[in-house]
Design an enzyme around this catalytic site. Structure first.
Site, PDB file in Angstrom:
ATOM      1  N   ASP A 511       0.889  -1.193  -0.119  1.00  0.00           N
ATOM      2  CA  ASP A 511       0.007  -0.175  -0.023  1.00  0.00           C
ATOM      3  C   ASP A 511       0.694   1.157  -0.013  1.00  0.00           C
ATOM      4  O   ASP A 511       1.891   1.312   0.659  1.00  0.00           O
ATOM      5  CB  ASP A 511      -0.899  -0.012   1.174  1.00  0.00           C
ATOM      6  CG  ASP A 511      -1.961   1.171   1.247  1.00  0.00           C
ATOM      7  OD1 ASP A 511      -2.994   1.021   0.711  1.00  0.00           O
ATOM      8  OD2 ASP A 511      -1.572   2.244   1.609  1.00  0.00           O
ATOM      9  N   ASN A 519      -2.709  13.194  -3.629  1.00  0.00           N
ATOM     10  CA  ASN A 519      -3.791  13.531  -4.446  1.00  0.00           C
ATOM     11  C   ASN A 519      -3.927  14.969  -4.280  1.00  0.00           C
ATOM     12  O   ASN A 519      -4.362  15.967  -4.930  1.00  0.00           O
ATOM     13  CB  ASN A 519      -4.866  12.686  -4.582  1.00  0.00           C
ATOM     14  CG  ASN A 519      -4.846  11.482  -5.544  1.00  0.00           C
ATOM     15  OD1 ASN A 519      -4.145  11.606  -6.534  1.00  0.00           O
ATOM     16  ND2 ASN A 519      -5.473  10.561  -5.239  1.00  0.00           N
ATOM     17  N   ARG A 543      10.299 -11.036 -10.516  1.00  0.00           N
ATOM     18  CA  ARG A 543      10.610 -11.825 -11.645  1.00  0.00           C
ATOM     19  C   ARG A 543       9.347 -11.874 -12.598  1.00  0.00           C
ATOM     20  O   ARG A 543       8.324 -11.380 -12.262  1.00  0.00           O
ATOM     21  CB  ARG A 543      10.800 -13.158 -11.234  1.00  0.00           C
ATOM     22  CG  ARG A 543      12.133 -13.377 -10.322  1.00  0.00           C
ATOM     23  CD  ARG A 543      12.215 -14.717  -9.607  1.00  0.00           C
ATOM     24  NE  ARG A 543      10.895 -15.261  -8.918  1.00  0.00           N
ATOM     25  CZ  ARG A 543      10.646 -16.108  -8.382  1.00  0.00           C
ATOM     26  NH1 ARG A 543      11.777 -17.041  -8.125  1.00  0.00           N
ATOM     27  NH2 ARG A 543       9.622 -16.459  -7.699  1.00  0.00           N
ATOM     28  N   GLU A 554      -4.693   2.399  -4.274  1.00  0.00           N
ATOM     29  CA  GLU A 554      -3.283   2.595  -4.048  1.00  0.00           C
ATOM     30  C   GLU A 554      -2.423   1.199  -3.804  1.00  0.00           C
ATOM     31  O   GLU A 554      -1.407   1.148  -3.176  1.00  0.00           O
ATOM     32  CB  GLU A 554      -2.933   3.757  -3.394  1.00  0.00           C
ATOM     33  CG  GLU A 554      -3.053   3.636  -1.844  1.00  0.00           C
ATOM     34  CD  GLU A 554      -4.590   3.843  -1.348  1.00  0.00           C
ATOM     35  OE1 GLU A 554      -5.024   4.350  -0.254  1.00  0.00           O
ATOM     36  OE2 GLU A 554      -5.707   4.185  -2.547  1.00  0.00           O
TER      37      GLU A 554
END
Length: 680
Positions: A511, A519, A543, A554
């Site tokens: 997170d 924002n 990978r 988010e």
């Protein structure tokens, strides 16, 4: 004060004179023969109804006896009254007006009345959130509207269609429709129309992230409304200006414009607008940390919205009062107000509203140090967010299937047409056989060539359709912003990674810290840039065979095959470092970014309890919230967990921090490197 209202009303009547004259053209008779005073009053009530729809609709109902049956005035009055009732969230009353217009259309063959009935129904559906059907109805209404309809009448249809398309997220279509509406408003010349259509279009450009164009249009709206001293239109333009300044990070300007919007709404006597703008300003003070001011404003808003019977406004006021109390450390009092707001939204069936309130509650509790309360709120928010996401996914799948079915029907129709062509060719061939038998061989070869050609075309068409369907499937399983897998792809992958319903592997939930602040401070385009950059850094760290999912907002979910404990910790450290080692640069501004991570390997030691992927994600989700509650820029890994069955696991998950202290859980703490806040 009374003189000010009287002079404003007189000016509004003067400005609407030409608009009312245009409306008289609906019946194709001279204005002088159609009681122009009545048409002026209807037009003035339409403008007044923007802020007081219920009262204006009631006044119009009292004027109906003053109009002749099937007259232009009666049609104008019914159309405006139906729209105002729809705006006032009175769907049954609006439907009765639409039925009257339907009867008029059937008995008199009036295309105007039929179109007006569709418009009223479209506006009522949009008010209840059924935007797809509302868009279809208003589009049909415009096709039925006669080409010679008066500009003012056509403008109503265009403004309604523009709002519906904007609410549905179809921004480009909304901009196109409102550009046409703007030309009509300028043609009519009424200042309130010219100002409000510009404000509508400015907001659409803001949503399209074209701030310069939005500011230019809204500046015109402010000037037009100011010159006309039309305080209703002026208050709306000030409110939109505040939104635009918020988008560009001008906090002082945003506050100033919001206060101006409230002052003008009061001067106009528009209580619903005043309550809305006061709620917006209270939210601004909450975000700015001025909690006492936010509380005072919200307490002023609450009796206003209750007087107006504005349930949505009451929810916002109660939530703001509760969040302000919590931020002022009056947690118990604040929780009661927030619970009242949640109860109202639950009663209305607004799952999205409840989810947003829970998220704000969790953030407020987290700031005051109530980690258990914050975790509980975030868990409830997560469950509702999952429900909303699943509902949206189902809707997207239905729309995707509808598009697929439409393409398939088009292909089937094309094949039928080709089969008809083949049959026609065969008939012509038989005719040639009868007349010119000596050309039989040549005709056969020609027919065979045609069949082969058609067969090849059908195969090419099928291959193109198969490719298109594959591309649609790939697009439906990818997040359009970051290019990562989305939840739909994740659920398909789980059928392979957890074939028996139990997950085997290491799960990380990542997170981005303080994303809402990013924002609010830098704007949503900067937030999108941060999400895109963090997704890129995670791809570089992991990978190719590891699964990375845009989990929502988010958050990112990472699933890798089972690793040794030291490899898991090393990977968690690399991800913390990847996110926080350097700021994200957006439009020349450096934005410091860190992340919080929860992780665990399944089946989990020491009991090797096998769990479903849903329970696995709930556990690492709780670990991630502990990382956020204990300072952020860190990772908590669940190494050992003393649970013999899933019910014990669920109990430990709900109280992970307590279980940690009691020795039922062993957690590994990894801290990210210190990050200096970068200058904006």
């Amino acid at each position: 004060m009374q003189l000010l209202r009287s002079s404003r009303w007189s000016r509004a009547i003067d400005h609407l004179l030409c608009a009312a004259a245009m409306a008289l053209a609906l019946a194709g008779v001279p204005a002088a023969a159609q009681a122009p005073d009545l048409m002026q009053r209807i037009a003035a009530l339409e403008h007044d109804g923007d802020s007081r729809p219920r009262q204006a609709a009631d006044t119009l109902a009292g004027l109906e006896t003053a109009t002749d049956a099937f007259s232009a005035e009666r049609l104008e009055l019914l159309a405006v009254r139906g729209l105002l009732l729809a705006m006032a969230s009175e769907p049954e009353a609006a439907e009765k007006v639409a039925q009257v217009l339907d009867d008029w259309a059937r008995t008199r063959g009036s295309a105007d009345a039929a179109a007006a009935a569709l418009l009223v129904r479209a506006r009522a559906l949009a008010q209840r959130g059924n935007l797809q059907k509302a868009d279809a109805l208003v589009t049909e209404a415009l096709t039925r509207l006669p080409a010679g309809a008066a500009p003012l009448h056509r403008l109503r249809f265009l403004r309604a269609q523009g709002k519906i398309k904007d609410d549905a997220g179809r921004i480009e279509d909304a901009a196109r429709v409102l550009h046409e509406a703007l030309a009509l408003a300028d043609q009519i010349g009424a200042p309130w129309l010219r100002a409000e259509v510009r404000t509508d279009l400015a907001y659409v450009f803001y949503e399209a992230k074209q701030l310069d164009r939005a500011k230019s249009l809204n500046a015109e709206a402010l000037e037009i409304a100011g010159n006309a001293q039309d305080y209703t239109a002026l208050s709306r333009a000030h409110n939109t200006q505040g939104i635009l300044l918020d988008g560009s990070g001008d906090r002082d300007g945003e506050r100033r414009e919001m206060q101006a919007a409230i002052a003008d709404a009061r001067r106009a006597g528009a209580k619903s607008d005043e309550a809305l703008y006061m709620a917006n300003l209270a939210d601004f003070y909450l975000k700015s940390g001025e909690y006492k001011t936010a509380l005072q404003l919200s307490e002023q808003v609450l009796p206003l919205v209750r007087e107006l019977k504005d349930v949505g406004g009451e929810t916002v006021a109660l939530a703001n009062i509760g969040l302000a109390h919590i931020s002022l450390k009056n947690t118990a009092v604040g929780q009661r107000f927030v619970d009242q707001a949640i109860a109202i939204d639950e009663g209305r069936g607004s799952v999205t509203g409840v989810s947003s309130l829970l998220e704000e509650l969790g953030q407020a509790l987290e700031k005051t140090g109530d980690a258990p309360g914050a975790v509980a709120a975030f868990h409830r928010h997560r469950r509702l967010a999952d429900e909303i996401l699943q509902r949206d996914q189902q809707k997207a799948i239905v729309e995707l299937q509808e598009r697929f079915d439409a393409e398939r029907r088009a292909k089937d129709l094309a094949l039928l047409n080709r089969e008809s062509e083949i049959k026609g060719e065969q008939l012509r061939r038989r005719d040639l056989q009868q007349r010119l038998w000596w050309l039989l061989a040549a005709t056969f070869v020609l027919s065979l060539a045609v069949l082969l050609l058609l067969y090849r075309r059908v195969r090419r068409s099928n291959r193109a359709l198969e490719s298109s369907n594959h591309q649609l499937l790939v697009q439906s399983e990818r997040d359009p912003l970051t290019g990562l897998a989305n939840r739909r792809h994740f659920q398909a992958a789980m059928k392979q990674l957890a074939a028996d319903g139990k997950l085997a592997g290491t799960v990380f939930l990542v997170d981005i810290d303080h994303f809402k602040r990013i924002n609010d401070t830098h704007g949503h385009s900067a937030g999108d840039g941060v999400l895109t950059e963090i997704a890129r850094r995670l791809r570089e760290t992991l990978r190719e065979q590891d699964l990375i999912v845009r989990w929502g907002g988010e958050e990112f979910l990472v699933i890798v095959r089972t690793l040794a404990p030291e490899q898991v910790e090393a990977l968690a450290r690399r991800m913390l470092g990847a996110m926080g080692h350097a700021p994200v640069v957006h439009e020349g501004r450096s934005i410091a970014v860190t992340g919080s991570i929860g992780y665990a390997t399944f089946p989990i030691e020491p009991t090797l309890l096998a769990v479903s992927w849903e329970r696995a994600i709930n556990l690492v989700d709780t670990a991630m919230y502990l990382a956020k509650a204990h300072g952020r820029n860190r990772a908590y890994g669940v190494r050992l967990l003393q649970a013999r069955d899933e019910s014990q696991l669920d109990a430990i998950t709900r109280s992970l921090e307590t279980a940690w202290r009691e020795g039922q859980v062993t957690l590994t703490l990894l801290e990210g490197s210190a990050v200096e806040e970068q200058a904006a």
